[in-house]
Write a protein that holds these residues in place. Structure first.
Motif, mmCIF file in Angstrom:
data_model
loop_
_atom_site.group_PDB
_atom_site.id
_atom_site.type_symbol
_atom_site.label_atom_id
_atom_site.label_comp_id
_atom_site.label_asym_id
_atom_site.label_seq_id
_atom_site.Cartn_x
_atom_site.Cartn_y
_atom_site.Cartn_z
ATOM 1 N N MET A 1 22.548 40.264 30.743
ATOM 2 C CA MET A 1 23.435 39.981 31.537
ATOM 3 C C MET A 1 23.660 38.857 31.985
ATOM 4 N N LYS A 2 25.076 38.452 31.821
ATOM 5 C CA LYS A 2 25.355 36.972 32.154
ATOM 6 C C LYS A 2 25.664 36.913 33.682
ATOM 7 N N LEU A 3 25.471 36.015 34.199
ATOM 8 C CA LEU A 3 26.075 35.927 35.954
ATOM 9 C C LEU A 3 27.120 34.786 35.662
ATOM 10 N N ILE A 4 28.173 35.222 35.836
ATOM 11 C CA ILE A 4 29.344 34.067 35.671
ATOM 12 C C ILE A 4 29.880 34.063 37.229
ATOM 13 N N ASN A 5 29.649 32.486 37.569
ATOM 14 C CA ASN A 5 30.094 32.215 38.950
ATOM 15 C C ASN A 5 31.424 31.504 38.983
ATOM 16 N N LEU A 6 32.154 32.095 39.761
ATOM 17 C CA LEU A 6 33.667 31.605 39.960
ATOM 18 C C LEU A 6 33.851 30.750 41.375
ATOM 19 N N THR A 7 34.261 29.704 41.329
ATOM 20 C CA THR A 7 34.286 28.977 42.489
ATOM 21 C C THR A 7 35.910 28.362 43.029
ATOM 22 N N ARG A 8 36.768 28.986 41.996
ATOM 23 C CA ARG A 8 38.250 28.656 42.433
ATOM 24 C C ARG A 8 38.984 30.013 42.442
ATOM 25 N N PRO A 9 40.049 30.246 43.395
ATOM 26 C CA PRO A 9 40.938 31.180 43.305
ATOM 27 C C PRO A 9 41.907 31.216 42.248
ATOM 28 N N ASP A 10 42.053 30.260 41.351
ATOM 29 C CA ASP A 10 43.112 30.251 40.330
ATOM 30 C C ASP A 10 42.737 30.505 38.906
ATOM 31 N N VAL A 11 41.433 31.412 39.167
ATOM 32 C CA VAL A 11 41.082 31.699 37.606
ATOM 33 C C VAL A 11 41.823 32.586 36.813
ATOM 34 N N ASN A 12 42.098 32.189 35.569
ATOM 35 C CA ASN A 12 42.794 33.018 34.426
ATOM 36 C C ASN A 12 41.858 34.341 34.198
ATOM 37 N N ILE A 13 42.094 35.239 34.727
ATOM 38 C CA ILE A 13 41.523 36.505 34.442
ATOM 39 C C ILE A 13 41.575 36.986 32.950
ATOM 40 N N ALA A 14 42.674 36.867 32.275
ATOM 41 C CA ALA A 14 42.681 37.124 30.790
ATOM 42 C C ALA A 14 41.774 36.130 30.083
ATOM 43 N N GLU A 15 41.575 34.878 30.380
ATOM 44 C CA GLU A 15 40.861 34.048 29.643
ATOM 45 C C GLU A 15 39.303 34.588 29.721
ATOM 46 N N LEU A 16 38.923 34.672 31.300
ATOM 47 C CA LEU A 16 37.638 35.014 31.753
ATOM 48 C C LEU A 16 37.118 36.474 30.791
ATOM 49 N N ALA A 17 38.038 37.425 30.644
ATOM 50 C CA ALA A 17 37.724 38.508 30.060
ATOM 51 C C ALA A 17 37.368 38.464 28.590
ATOM 52 N N LEU A 18 37.826 37.229 27.824
ATOM 53 C CA LEU A 18 37.332 37.222 26.546
ATOM 54 C C LEU A 18 35.748 37.043 26.486
ATOM 55 N N ILE A 19 35.106 36.285 27.504
ATOM 56 C CA ILE A 19 33.774 35.983 27.383
ATOM 57 C C ILE A 19 32.825 37.250 28.117
ATOM 58 N N CYS A 20 33.608 38.172 28.689
ATOM 59 C CA CYS A 20 32.677 39.106 29.533
ATOM 60 C C CYS A 20 32.553 40.355 28.943
ATOM 61 N N ASP A 21 31.121 40.653 29.177
ATOM 62 C CA ASP A 21 30.837 42.299 28.710
ATOM 63 C C ASP A 21 30.710 43.192 29.886
ATOM 64 N N SER A 22 30.847 44.233 29.691
ATOM 65 C CA SER A 22 31.005 45.111 30.727
ATOM 66 C C SER A 22 29.625 45.099 31.808
ATOM 67 N N THR A 23 28.526 44.741 31.074
ATOM 68 C CA THR A 23 27.115 44.607 31.878
ATOM 69 C C THR A 23 27.179 43.186 32.562
ATOM 70 N N ASP A 24 27.968 42.375 32.398
ATOM 71 C CA ASP A 24 27.930 41.099 33.141
ATOM 72 C C ASP A 24 28.327 41.177 34.625
ATOM 73 N N THR A 25 28.084 40.197 35.380
ATOM 74 C CA THR A 25 28.148 40.096 36.859
ATOM 75 C C THR A 25 28.930 38.910 37.132
ATOM 76 N N LEU A 26 30.033 39.021 38.075
ATOM 77 C CA LEU A 26 30.792 37.972 38.682
ATOM 78 C C LEU A 26 30.465 37.713 39.788
ATOM 79 N N LEU A 27 30.254 36.659 40.267
ATOM 80 C CA LEU A 27 29.836 35.977 41.628
ATOM 81 C C LEU A 27 30.968 35.294 42.127
#
Length: 88
Positions: free
Chosen positions: A1-27
């Motif tokens: 499981m990767k823990l991916i920290n987001l700190t800004r509201p202007d995140v590009n969700i499509a780009e983020l999805a390229l590195i995410c697995d369903s088992t990862d966690t977004l904080l």
């Protein structure tokens, strides 16, 4: 499981999805907790967390499905994750 920290509201969700697995966690931390009040985002992971102290300071109530966590839980998740990423 990767823990991916987001700190800004202007995140590009499509780009983020390229590195995410369903088992990862977004904080969501810092100003990214503003995303916790939106119900129009299709998150690329099933586990979405928000730092409770950041929610409280900004007076944000997260929508259903986004779980507030303490700083202590954040440290625990970071220690147990296979990778910890800061996404900007």
């Amino acid at each position: 499981m990767k823990l991916i920290n987001l700190t800004r509201p202007d995140v590009n969700i499509a780009e983020l999805a390229l590195i995410c697995d369903s088992t990862d966690t977004l904080l969501l931390r810092q100003d990214a907790v503003y995303l916790a009040a939106r119900n129009d985002i299709c998150w690329p992971c099933s586990m979405i967390l928000a730092l409770s102290s950041d929610l409280m300071v900004r007076q944000i109530t997260p929508i259903a499905g986004i779980k507030p966590i303490t700083a202590e839980k954040w440290v625990e998740l970071s220690a147990n994750a296979s990778q910890v990423l800061l996404w900007r």
